[in-house]
Design a protein around this motif. Structure first.
Motif, PDB file in Angstrom:
ATOM      1  N   PHE A  73      -7.805   7.542  -9.200  1.00 39.66           N
ATOM      2  CA  PHE A  73      -6.833   6.130  -8.850  1.00 39.66           C
ATOM      3  C   PHE A  73      -7.834   5.671  -8.688  1.00 39.66           C
ATOM      4  O   PHE A  73      -9.310   5.868  -7.536  1.00 39.66           O
ATOM      5  N   ARG A  74      -8.032   4.374  -8.339  1.00 37.27           N
ATOM      6  CA  ARG A  74      -8.791   3.501  -7.558  1.00 37.27           C
ATOM      7  C   ARG A  74      -7.820   2.516  -6.172  1.00 37.27           C
ATOM      8  O   ARG A  74      -7.068   2.663  -7.070  1.00 37.27           O
ATOM      9  N   TYR A  75      -8.383   2.734  -5.035  1.00 36.50           N
ATOM     10  CA  TYR A  75      -7.172   2.232  -4.315  1.00 36.50           C
ATOM     11  C   TYR A  75      -8.287   0.726  -3.806  1.00 36.50           C
ATOM     12  O   TYR A  75      -9.228   0.744  -3.109  1.00 36.50           O
ATOM     13  N   TYR A  76      -7.764  -0.266  -3.707  1.00 37.34           N
ATOM     14  CA  TYR A  76      -7.734  -1.467  -2.537  1.00 37.34           C
ATOM     15  C   TYR A  76      -6.300  -1.678  -2.125  1.00 37.34           C
ATOM     16  O   TYR A  76      -5.510  -1.734  -1.516  1.00 37.34           O
ATOM     17  N   ILE A  77      -7.305  -2.198  -1.026  1.00 36.07           N
ATOM     18  CA  ILE A  77      -6.224  -3.706  -0.234  1.00 36.07           C
ATOM     19  C   ILE A  77      -6.481  -4.810   0.096  1.00 36.07           C
ATOM     20  O   ILE A  77      -8.210  -5.245   0.114  1.00 36.07           O
ATOM     21  N   ASP A  78      -5.190  -5.862  -0.184  1.00 33.07           N
ATOM     22  CA  ASP A  78      -5.985  -7.496  -0.159  1.00 33.07           C
ATOM     23  C   ASP A  78      -6.042  -7.777   1.264  1.00 33.07           C
ATOM     24  O   ASP A  78      -5.648  -7.261   2.185  1.00 33.07           O
ATOM     25  N   GLY A  79      -7.332  -7.820   1.132  1.00 31.86           N
ATOM     26  CA  GLY A  79      -8.595  -7.928   2.712  1.00 31.86           C
ATOM     27  C   GLY A  79      -8.310  -9.504   3.456  1.00 31.86           C
ATOM     28  O   GLY A  79      -7.749  -9.642   5.197  1.00 31.86           O
ATOM     29  N   LYS A  80      -7.649 -10.135   2.498  1.00 30.18           N
ATOM     30  CA  LYS A  80      -7.601 -12.017   3.118  1.00 30.18           C
ATOM     31  C   LYS A  80      -6.434 -11.666   3.805  1.00 30.18           C
ATOM     32  O   LYS A  80      -5.539 -12.271   5.062  1.00 30.18           O
ATOM     33  N   HIS A  81      -4.825 -10.736   2.936  1.00 34.18           N
ATOM     34  CA  HIS A  81      -3.545 -10.821   3.735  1.00 34.18           C
ATOM     35  C   HIS A  81      -2.991  -9.789   4.609  1.00 34.18           C
ATOM     36  O   HIS A  81      -2.216  -9.581   4.855  1.00 34.18           O
ATOM     37  N   LEU A  82      -4.433  -8.800   4.788  1.00 34.79           N
ATOM     38  CA  LEU A  82      -4.282  -7.163   5.599  1.00 34.79           C
ATOM     39  C   LEU A  82      -4.231  -8.221   6.919  1.00 34.79           C
ATOM     40  O   LEU A  82      -4.640  -9.228   7.717  1.00 34.79           O
ATOM     41  N   ARG A  91       0.259  -5.305   8.434  1.00 35.82           N
ATOM     42  CA  ARG A  91       1.357  -5.092   7.001  1.00 35.82           C
ATOM     43  C   ARG A  91      -0.089  -5.200   5.504  1.00 35.82           C
ATOM     44  O   ARG A  91      -1.106  -6.405   6.571  1.00 35.82           O
ATOM     45  N   TYR A  92      -0.076  -4.837   4.561  1.00 35.04           N
ATOM     46  CA  TYR A  92      -0.859  -5.017   4.162  1.00 35.04           C
ATOM     47  C   TYR A  92      -0.502  -4.985   2.208  1.00 35.04           C
ATOM     48  O   TYR A  92       0.405  -4.542   2.016  1.00 35.04           O
ATOM     49  N   THR A  93      -0.968  -5.350   1.552  1.00 33.13           N
ATOM     50  CA  THR A  93      -0.980  -4.643  -0.311  1.00 33.13           C
ATOM     51  C   THR A  93      -1.809  -5.055  -0.762  1.00 33.13           C
ATOM     52  O   THR A  93      -3.665  -3.951  -0.662  1.00 33.13           O
ATOM     53  N   LEU A  94      -1.353  -3.564  -1.210  1.00 33.23           N
ATOM     54  CA  LEU A  94      -1.700  -2.309  -1.444  1.00 33.23           C
ATOM     55  C   LEU A  94      -2.323  -2.081  -3.463  1.00 33.23           C
ATOM     56  O   LEU A  94      -0.707  -2.246  -3.643  1.00 33.23           O
ATOM     57  N   VAL A  95      -2.998  -1.667  -3.734  1.00 28.20           N
ATOM     58  CA  VAL A  95      -3.615  -1.626  -5.159  1.00 28.20           C
ATOM     59  C   VAL A  95      -3.865  -0.496  -5.608  1.00 28.20           C
ATOM     60  O   VAL A  95      -5.125  -0.209  -5.108  1.00 28.20           O
ATOM     61  N   GLU A 108       3.499  -2.790   1.726  1.00 29.10           N
ATOM     62  CA  GLU A 108       4.031  -1.893   2.829  1.00 29.10           C
ATOM     63  C   GLU A 108       3.448  -2.429   4.511  1.00 29.10           C
ATOM     64  O   GLU A 108       2.772  -3.125   4.730  1.00 29.10           O
ATOM     65  N   GLY A 109       3.597  -1.841   4.992  1.00 29.94           N
ATOM     66  CA  GLY A 109       3.208  -1.544   6.408  1.00 29.94           C
ATOM     67  C   GLY A 109       3.178  -0.281   7.534  1.00 29.94           C
ATOM     68  O   GLY A 109       4.004   1.228   6.055  1.00 29.94           O
ATOM     69  N   LEU A 110       2.691   0.184   8.527  1.00 36.28           N
ATOM     70  CA  LEU A 110       2.281   1.421   9.157  1.00 36.28           C
ATOM     71  C   LEU A 110       2.106   0.918  10.238  1.00 36.28           C
ATOM     72  O   LEU A 110       1.763   0.238  10.688  1.00 36.28           O
ATOM     73  N   ARG A 111       2.517   1.887  10.524  1.00 39.74           N
ATOM     74  CA  ARG A 111       2.222   1.580  12.296  1.00 39.74           C
ATOM     75  C   ARG A 111       1.392   3.722  12.900  1.00 39.74           C
ATOM     76  O   ARG A 111       2.174   4.456  12.374  1.00 39.74           O
ATOM     77  N   CYS A 112       0.764   3.218  13.741  1.00 38.16           N
ATOM     78  CA  CYS A 112      -0.030   3.719  14.599  1.00 38.16           C
ATOM     79  C   CYS A 112       0.429   4.606  15.363  1.00 38.16           C
ATOM     80  O   CYS A 112       0.419   5.066  16.402  1.00 38.16           O
ATOM     81  N   THR A 113       1.327   5.040  15.115  1.00 33.95           N
ATOM     82  CA  THR A 113       1.785   6.241  15.741  1.00 33.95           C
ATOM     83  C   THR A 113       1.113   7.878  16.020  1.00 33.95           C
ATOM     84  O   THR A 113       1.118   7.744  15.008  1.00 33.95           O
ATOM     85  N   ARG A 165      -6.443  -0.558  14.443  1.00 29.78           N
ATOM     86  CA  ARG A 165      -8.041  -0.919  14.696  1.00 29.78           C
ATOM     87  C   ARG A 165      -8.040  -2.086  14.681  1.00 29.78           C
ATOM     88  O   ARG A 165      -6.816  -3.423  13.965  1.00 29.78           O
ATOM     89  N   SER A 166      -8.818  -3.506  15.010  1.00 28.92           N
ATOM     90  CA  SER A 166      -9.197  -4.822  14.233  1.00 28.92           C
ATOM     91  C   SER A 166      -9.281  -4.958  12.895  1.00 28.92           C
ATOM     92  O   SER A 166      -9.108  -3.746  12.189  1.00 28.92           O
ATOM     93  N   LYS A 167      -8.689  -6.176  12.865  1.00 27.05           N
ATOM     94  CA  LYS A 167      -8.944  -6.831  10.891  1.00 27.05           C
ATOM     95  C   LYS A 167     -10.350  -6.451  10.788  1.00 27.05           C
ATOM     96  O   LYS A 167     -10.886  -5.592   9.740  1.00 27.05           O
ATOM     97  N   ARG A 168     -11.248  -6.326  11.405  1.00 27.13           N
ATOM     98  CA  ARG A 168     -12.365  -6.411  11.253  1.00 27.13           C
ATOM     99  C   ARG A 168     -13.195  -5.064  10.826  1.00 27.13           C
ATOM    100  O   ARG A 168     -13.829  -4.906   9.919  1.00 27.13           O
ATOM    101  N   ASP A 169     -12.867  -4.227  11.691  1.00 27.04           N
ATOM    102  CA  ASP A 169     -12.665  -2.511  12.091  1.00 27.04           C
ATOM    103  C   ASP A 169     -12.337  -2.047  10.656  1.00 27.04           C
ATOM    104  O   ASP A 169     -13.117  -1.502   9.754  1.00 27.04           O
TER     105      ASP A 169
END
Length: 189
Positions: A73-82, A91-95, A108-113, A165-169
């Motif tokens: 598979f190839r994995y993508y995240i929508d960078g604009k709406h991350l 929160r992110y859109t995963l493709v 999806e959402g992910l917590r950095c616990t 991390r920051s969105k940019r990172d």
């Protein structure tokens, strides 16, 4: 003398075990791997409000690879709406795209616990998202789920920092994790 011999035998046999019990250089009891300050912070956490994003545009998709050499598979995240919510959840859109071009989308959402948790908010279907009532799922212990493990450990969260991390990172880290065939070490023609 009759009492002395059994007493000496008892001491010779059991004295080393008794001494070892009192003089252990290591503590056998399992301690909490998470500092109490982090555990207390996690217990008081409340999920913030969330709204479903628009359908992603292909131009906004940021490709990244997962540490799974056999993946097809190839994995993508929508960078604009991350986004990072006020509650600290990412929160992110995963493709996820198969070799034949078929795509599965999820929001999806992910917590950095310390162990990481993720939640499915919606699945993509026919150009729109359909919300589901999901729960937070622990990442730790899901050995087959390399995708969420990598998102937690390497892409979205600061390693051992228990915060996003920051969105940019995040975007920079995704771009640095290019698919294996693109990082062969050779320059393209």
């Amino acid at each position: 003398m009759r009492v002395l011999v059994p007493t000496l035998c008892f001491l010779l046999i059991y004295a080393p075990m008794l001494a070892a019990k009192w003089d252990r250089p290591f503590i056998d009891e399992a301690g909490s791997p998470t500092p109490s300050s982090v555990e207390e912070k996690d217990r008081s956490w409340k999920e913030g409000a969330m709204s479903l994003p628009p359908w992603p545009d292909d131009r906004d998709l940021v490709e990244f690879s997962v540490d799974d050499p056999g993946s097809r598979f190839r994995y993508y995240i929508d960078g604009k709406h991350l986004s990072i919510g006020a509650d600290g959840a990412v929160r992110y859109t995963l493709v996820v795209e198969s070799q034949s071009g078929v795509r599965n989308l999820s929001f999806e959402g992910l917590r950095c616990t310390p162990g990481g948790v993720f939640k499915l908010y919606a699945y993509g279907n026919n150009g729109r998202f359909e919300a589901i009532d999901g729960d937070w799922i622990p990442i730790q212990g899901r050995h087959h789920d390399k995708l969420h493990r990598d998102l937690h450990q390497h892409i979205l969260c600061i390693p051992r920092g228990f915060e996003p991390r920051s969105k940019r990172d995040m975007i920079h880290t995704m771009r640095a994790r290019v698919p294996d065939k693109a990082s062969t070490g050779f320059l393209p023609d």
